[in-house]
Write a protein that holds these residues in place. Structure first.
Motif: not given
Length: 258
Positions: A126-138
């Motif tokens: 719920n937190a780490r996966a969104p962080f990694l997804i947003v980081q990669a998207y950015a």
């Protein structure tokens, strides 16, 4: 090549879930889709994986004109989470324009009964996966030229559950801060990032007792539905939604107003 923008939508495994409604709404609104889900989670938490669910959702989206890329992924695995945006772009053949995150780990427990393993898994999904997804998207956006007006969006679904749903609520609180922070940090690549709280959503889990309690507290006189949530997310991802940025928005029919 398709002229429709591509939205990556997570958590789309069950027909009754919010993710399925989000996918169908975005398809109707003119998006192509990369859809992720993880059937073992549905088996573990919901008791059934709805094995034909993803096929039905994909068929509905394709009927609405979308090209759909399927991306089964275990977001508890940091390597899979970090690779998801790149995988979506490779398999769809176009850049990801919007990221809509409706996946979750949600297992009820309180302070006394939450295990370390469960707490860590909630935080991972719920937190780490969104962080990694947003980081990669950015990172992928910054690899190209900024292009205002191409509907670059991040939307994540959250919750205000805390007591007796402790690891879920704690991890969703971390998600809120992540997305609000992203709205500031991704200004250079023209991303609008928001969090949506659907409130109690009738996706098949409500007992009659729970439904009656929700109805009694909701001015609209009914529980929220996945379509209600999808309507707000569709607006945020649409051409008029870009100026809404860095917000935690509630789509609960007034349930939380009391």
């Amino acid at each position: 090549m398709s002229q429709r923008p591509l939205a990556l939508v997570t958590g789309v495994g069950r027909r009754a879930g919010i993710g399925a409604a989000l996918a169908l709404r975005l398809a109707t609104d003119g998006w192509d889709l990369a859809l992720s889900w993880w059937s073992p989670y549905d088996v573990r938490v919901h008791g059934a994986a709805d094995p034909d669910g993803i096929d039905d959702v994909v068929a509905g989206c394709e009927h609405a004109g979308a090209r759909v890329t399927r991306l089964p992924v275990d977001l508890a695995d940091p390597e899979q989470a970090a690779a998801l945006v790149g995988r979506a772009e490779t398999e769809a053949g176009v850049p990801v324009t919007a990221v809509v995150m409706s996946h979750c780990e949600s297992v009820d427990s309180d302070l006394a009964t939450t295990t370390l393993e469960s707490f860590d898994r909630h935080m991972a999904v719920n937190a780490r996966a969104p962080f990694l997804i947003v980081q990669a998207y950015a990172a992928r956006l910054r690899a190209g030229a900024p292009a205002p007006g191409d509907r670059r969006r991040i939307v994540a679904l959250t919750s205000d559950h805390v007591a007796f749903n402790l690891p879920y609520g704690t991890s969703k609180g971390a998600l809120d801060r992540l997305i609000v922070g992203a709205a500031q940090e991704l200004a250079d690549v023209h991303v609008s990032a928001n969090v949506v709280n659907p409130g109690p959503n009738d996706t098949g889990w409500m007992t009659d007792e729970v439904r009656d309690a929700v109805v009694a507290q909701t001015p609209g006189g009914r529980p929220s539905t996945p379509a209600d949530t999808a309507a707000l997310v569709g607006f945020l991802c649409g051409p008029d939604g870009g100026w809404v940025n860095g917000q935690l928005l509630k789509s609960d029919g007034g349930f939380s107003a009391k």
